[in-house]
Design an enzyme around this catalytic site. Structure first.
Site, mmCIF file in Angstrom:
data_model
loop_
_atom_site.group_PDB
_atom_site.id
_atom_site.type_symbol
_atom_site.label_atom_id
_atom_site.label_comp_id
_atom_site.label_asym_id
_atom_site.label_seq_id
_atom_site.Cartn_x
_atom_site.Cartn_y
_atom_site.Cartn_z
ATOM 1 N N HIS A 192 -11.731 -16.042 25.489
ATOM 2 C CA HIS A 192 -13.138 -16.452 25.358
ATOM 3 C C HIS A 192 -13.303 -17.704 24.499
ATOM 4 C CE1 HIS A 192 -14.544 -12.880 27.421
ATOM 5 N NE2 HIS A 192 -13.582 -12.241 26.768
ATOM 6 N N LYS A 208 -12.448 -17.749 32.972
ATOM 7 C CA LYS A 208 -13.735 -17.756 32.272
ATOM 8 C C LYS A 208 -14.233 -19.195 32.170
ATOM 9 C CE LYS A 208 -12.715 -13.316 30.246
ATOM 10 N NZ LYS A 208 -11.441 -13.006 30.926
ATOM 11 N N SER A 244 -14.190 -9.942 22.598
ATOM 12 C CA SER A 244 -14.913 -10.061 23.863
ATOM 13 C C SER A 244 -16.243 -9.312 23.899
ATOM 14 C CB SER A 244 -14.025 -9.591 25.011
ATOM 15 O OG SER A 244 -13.573 -8.275 24.787
HETATM 16 N N1 PMP Z 1 -8.253 -10.800 27.120
HETATM 17 C C1 PMP Z 1 -9.558 -10.760 26.781
HETATM 18 C C2 PMP Z 1 -9.933 -10.944 25.354
HETATM 19 C C3 PMP Z 1 -10.519 -10.545 27.771
HETATM 20 O O1 PMP Z 1 -11.808 -10.474 27.445
HETATM 21 C C4 PMP Z 1 -10.117 -10.385 29.113
HETATM 22 C C5 PMP Z 1 -11.088 -10.179 30.269
HETATM 23 N N2 PMP Z 1 -12.301 -9.830 30.067
HETATM 24 C C6 PMP Z 1 -8.763 -10.418 29.409
HETATM 25 C C7 PMP Z 1 -7.852 -10.635 28.378
HETATM 26 C C8 PMP Z 1 -8.282 -10.206 30.813
HETATM 27 O O2 PMP Z 1 -8.417 -11.389 31.531
HETATM 28 P P1 PMP Z 1 -8.546 -11.374 33.118
HETATM 29 O O3 PMP Z 1 -9.977 -11.093 33.433
HETATM 30 O O4 PMP Z 1 -8.097 -12.731 33.532
HETATM 31 O O5 PMP Z 1 -7.624 -10.306 33.628
#
Ligand code: PMP
Length: 398
Positions: free
Chosen positions: A209, A240, A181
């Site tokens: 992502h 996302k 991420s």
């Molecule tokens: N996994 C990854 C790789 C993420 O980047 C994120 C959020 N940025 C999440 C899980 C968490 O997802 P959420 O925003 O739906 O809580």
């Protein structure tokens, strides 16, 4: 007094340019890809709305229709009375899209990772996790009470050594982000599959992502690479590329039955509002049919990454819509972000502990909503700021 130590620590954070503060951003429905902040219109280069769906009228209409039928809230957890009709419809569509037996929706990605990992591993087990995995994976491992075997980022030999060291543990789970991420690079899924077979481990892939982004119908990186059967637990977010909220886990019937019985955040927490779920089903339909969104997204991402790279910035090794501009110093990263805002660009500085010390960065994320003209203009401004702040001279271009 309790407040005193907090104040002191907050001051230290502030001094190190590490304090976080909330900012209010206002969407502009008729201009996806832009937002308002402090009364100004900014090009949004920080949201994860990869396909530009967050303002899509068909999604909003599906949510509104369901809101009128189902009401505001689900009223209870799904195992009590919260399992409304839109859930079954979405999970059926998700399972078909992922070509899996079954799917299960979770409240969000954080909760899904915490719930799934703690349901699959416990005392006496071991979870192998990439050093750059998302915080929710780390927290899931801590909550599970399993041994946390953290391997260096994408370092397959280090993972192999850890698998060997812990070969006698009861159960073994390897977890990885598909696209990391904060760096935007890919996990080495083929190598991970080879190792999981060799050491008889389960493999869980977080497609937060990459779901909606990779594959002909946006089915994610693992499926796009033809690796569906080798990944035991497919997890992804609905916030996302879907532009809505929530998360899914897909896999075989037994896995989903197990999670329904053992994933505590699912059991002990109220179900998401059904209107949100109905909107997500509509988003999935758009993800599968509107291929042009992915084409636009990748055209935008490739153009933006290569333009920054040619300008001399360190943009890492990724090839996804996440483009980090690595600066290093926390204070300079904040200065860069605020200079961008002055130039009409919203792009947030990411600092430790979200990224390792000394690697503070601006994390750009691209969207199908961005045009090449807008990005060309953005690159010119970014370059000017880079020169002014001395980031261009100091960045590693290897
Ligand atoms: N996994 C990854 C790789 C993420 O980047 C994120 C959020 N940025 C999440 C899980 C968490 O997802 P959420 O925003 O739906 O809580």
């Amino acid at each position: 007094m309790i407040i005193n130590w907090m104040k002191k620590e907050l001051e230290a954070l502030n001094h190190a340019s590490l304090e976080r503060r909330l900012r209010t951003h206002v969407p502009i429905p008729e201009s996806p890809g832009y937002m308002m902040h402090g009364g100004r219109v900014l090009l949004d280069l920080s949201s994860n709305d990869y396909l530009g769906l967050a303002q899509h009228p068909a999604i909003i209409e599906a949510m509104r229709d369901a809101l009128l039928i189902e009401g505001a809230g689900a009223g209870a957890s799904r195992l009590v009375t919260g399992n409304r009709r839109p859930y079954g419809q979405l999970e059926k569509a998700l399972a078909e899209w992922q070509n899996c037996d079954a799917a299960l929706v979770f409240a969000n990605g954080y909760i899904a990772n915490v719930g799934v990992i703690s349901a699959l591993a416990g005392r006496g087990d071991v979870v192998f996790s990439d050093q750059f995995n998302h915080a929710s994976i780390v927290d899931g491992i801590i909550l599970s009470r399993a041994e946390h075997a953290r391997y260096r980022h994408n370092d397959i030999e280090h993972l192999r050594a850890l698998l060997h060291k812990f070969r006698d543990k009861r159960r073994k789970l390897i977890v990885t982000d598909a696209i990391f991420s904060m760096d935007g690079d890919q996990a080495r899924l083929l190598d991970l599959i080879e190792l999981k077979r060799e050491y008889n481990a389960l493999l869980m892939v977080d497609e937060a992502h990459s779901g909606g982004v990779y594959g002909l119908h946006g089915e994610g990186l693992a499926l796009a690479l033809g690796l569906k059967n080798d990944v035991d637990i497919h997890m992804g977010t609905l916030s996302k590329s879907f532009g809505v909220y929530g998360a899914y886990v897909c896999g075989n019937e037994t896995l989903i039955r197990w999670l329904m019985n053992k994933a505590r955040p699912l059991i002990y927490s109220t179900a998401l509002p059904p209107s949100l779920i109905a909107g997500t089903t509509q988003a999935l339909e758009l993800i599968q049919t509107e291929h042009w969104r992915r084409e636009r997204l990748f055209t935008a991402s490739e153009f933006f990454r290569s333009s920054l790279c040619m300008a001399g910035f360190n943009v890492g090794n990724g090839d996804s819509p996440i483009v980090p501009l690595i600066i290093g110093n926390n204070h300079k990263a904040l200065q860069f972000s605020s200079a961008l805002e002055t130039e009409g660009i919203a792009a947030i500085a990411i600092r430790p502990p979200t990224v390792p010390d000394g690697t503070a960065r601006i994390r750009f994320s691209l969207s199908a909503a961005h045009s090449l003209e807008e990005l060309t203009d953005a690159v010119t401004k970014i370059r000017r700021i880079g020169l002014r702040l001395g980031v261009l001279e100091s960045c590693d271009q290897s």
